[in-house]
Motif scaffolding. Structure first.
Motif, PDB file in Angstrom:
ATOM      1  N   GLY A 111      13.234  -8.823 -24.420  1.00 29.37           N
ATOM      2  CA  GLY A 111      13.937  -8.946 -25.579  1.00 29.37           C
ATOM      3  C   GLY A 111      14.964  -8.054 -25.996  1.00 29.37           C
ATOM      4  O   GLY A 111      16.179  -8.381 -26.479  1.00 29.37           O
ATOM      5  N   TRP A 142       8.689 -15.809 -19.114  1.00 31.96           N
ATOM      6  CA  TRP A 142      10.063 -15.564 -19.340  1.00 31.96           C
ATOM      7  C   TRP A 142      10.622 -16.436 -20.468  1.00 31.96           C
ATOM      8  O   TRP A 142      11.546 -16.034 -21.163  1.00 31.96           O
ATOM      9  N   ALA A 161       7.896  -9.056 -22.992  1.00 28.61           N
ATOM     10  CA  ALA A 161       8.746  -9.683 -23.826  1.00 28.61           C
ATOM     11  C   ALA A 161       9.660  -8.798 -24.487  1.00 28.61           C
ATOM     12  O   ALA A 161      10.842  -9.117 -24.762  1.00 28.61           O
ATOM     13  N   GLN A 162       9.172  -7.512 -24.930  1.00 30.28           N
ATOM     14  CA  GLN A 162       9.674  -6.672 -25.974  1.00 30.28           C
ATOM     15  C   GLN A 162      10.687  -6.119 -24.932  1.00 30.28           C
ATOM     16  O   GLN A 162      12.091  -5.642 -25.357  1.00 30.28           O
ATOM     17  N   SER A 209       9.813 -14.670 -23.543  1.00 32.39           N
ATOM     18  CA  SER A 209      10.642 -13.325 -23.671  1.00 32.39           C
ATOM     19  C   SER A 209      12.246 -13.646 -24.177  1.00 32.39           C
ATOM     20  O   SER A 209      12.711 -12.944 -24.875  1.00 32.39           O
TER      21      SER A 209
END
Length: 406
Positions: free
Chosen positions: A357, A226, A353-354, A229
């Motif tokens: 994000g 987290w 993450a993407q 991210s």
């Protein structure tokens, strides 16, 4: 959790390794070019298809929405059919999307082609770090830097040569010509798929067994995942906000269109030196935390400068923000591979993450535009960006703790 000993991993042939690098580079060329190139010719597309500005804006938002909503699916697909096969399919879909949106002068083709290429790029975004982890565990910084540099530089090239390509024929030619690169990428990944299936079946089985033993806990349950991210997401929010509004902000503050364009160019060009510097720094064992915090601080400096300090130093604020964005984006790609225990966990972390994000990044341009219209000036949106960049200095510290995910 420790990685398995290297003795179980067969050494790929030199030709195979070289082909993987070529395939990564060919895929990277089109990971941003179709998106950035569209922006450069959007006014021509709008005129030829008789579209509203709102509709063009919707087309421009499709990639970010696709990245945010589909990135978590990529690891699941790769676990079913393999990393290499998934990236081969992504390359084929990318070519189809690029050609499909210019095949005919029709909005439906433009829309469907953009959706298709966005989904393909989403697969590549998530899985390339996993490929780097799998085949280049001892050269993560070098190969990641090469990938990120290709992606960033070619994005700038696509914008710079778009109108030149239009002058040869039309905007369809300018956008469609990038499809040839994706065809080459498809052949490169097909070669890799065939060689993986033929010569490395034991390797694939072993890594799958390791993944089953190591990935019992989802990365979505890990605090470190987290931190990474959110760190990536706030940086992406800044990047896409400045990409959307920086010229308008500078013109409103008194710069000419030419001056604003030059300052925006500095922001994009800083990707090259920042990625080269980071690659060398990490390759020599430099501190990830130091570089992450430094990049976050110069991001903050750039935003504060743009919003509240002298326009005479606009070039400095642009260099600062561009340097910070270039460092953080590439560093996050490296963190996917460095912090994960294997290629499967890398793919899962990259997908998370993407997805997180880009979900955060979407709100940058939206909130900035809303606050600007509501307040009639840039004070409120730049205050918000400044607060977010200050917060991200903390996430830079947390995301670079000296430990793996689990």
């Amino acid at each position: 959790m420790k990685n398995q000993p290297n003795s179980i991993t067969p050494t790929p042939s030199k030709i195979f390794v070289i082909m993987i690098i070529i395939a990564i580079i060919l895929l990277a060329i089109n990971m941003r070019s179709p998106i950035i190139g569209f922006g450069a010719v959007a006014h021509l597309v709008q005129a030829d298809l008789d579209l509203s500005t709102k509709t063009i804006g919707m087309i421009g938002a499709i990639p970010m929405i696709a990245f945010a909503t589909s990135s978590f699916i990529a690891p699941k697909i790769s676990q079913k059919i393999g990393l290499e096969t998934t990236l081969f399919i992504a390359s084929v879909l990318l070519a189809l999307g690029i050609f499909g949106r210019v095949w005919q002068l029709h909005f439906v083709g433009l829309l469907m082609g953009t959706v298709l290429l966005s989904l393909a790029i989403s697969l590549g975004n998530v899985l390339v770090p996993a490929v780097i982890k799998k085949y280049f565990p001892n050269k993560i910084s070098l190969v990641t830097g090469m990938y990120s540099l290709t992606l960033s530089v070619m994005a700038g090239v696509s914008a710079g040569i778009a109108m030149t390509l239009v002058s040869f024929k039309n905007w369809q030619f300018a956008l469609g010509s990038w499809g040839m690169v994706s065809i080459l990428a498809s052949f490169a990944w097909l070669f890799i798929v065939l060689n993986t299936q033929k010569n490395q079946q034991n390797f694939v089985k072993i890594t799958e067994t390791i993944a089953k033993n190591q990935n019992k806990i989802s990365v979505w349950q890990m605090p470190m995942a987290w931190f990474i991210s959110i760190f990536m997401g706030v940086q992406s929010l800044l990047y896409y906000t400045l990409a959307s509004f920086l010229p308008s902000l500078l013109i409103d503050k008194g710069l000419s269109e030419q001056q604003a364009g030059n300052v925006g160019m500095y922001f994009q060009l800083m990707a090259f030196p920042s990625i080269v510097l980071l690659t060398k720094w990490v390759g020599r064992g430099g501190s990830l935390r130091l570089m992450a915090v430094l990049a976050s601080v110069v991001n903050l400096l750039g935003v504060v400068g743009f919003g509240f300090l002298s326009n005479q130093l606009a070039w400095l604020w642009s260099v600062s923000a561009g340097f910070g964005c270039g460092i953080i984006f590439t560093l996050c790609l490296m963190l996917f591979t460095i912090k994960a225990n294997n290629s499967e966990q890398t793919a899962e972390l990259s997908g998370m993450a993407q997805s997180v994000g880009y979900s955060i990044a979407i709100f940058g341009p939206l909130l900035t535009g809303w606050l600007k219209d509501m307040s009639g000036g840039w004070m409120l949106p730049m205050m918000l960006l400044s607060v977010l960049m200050a917060i991200n200095c903390g996430f830079a510290w947390l995301a670079t703790q000296n430990k793996s995910l689990s």
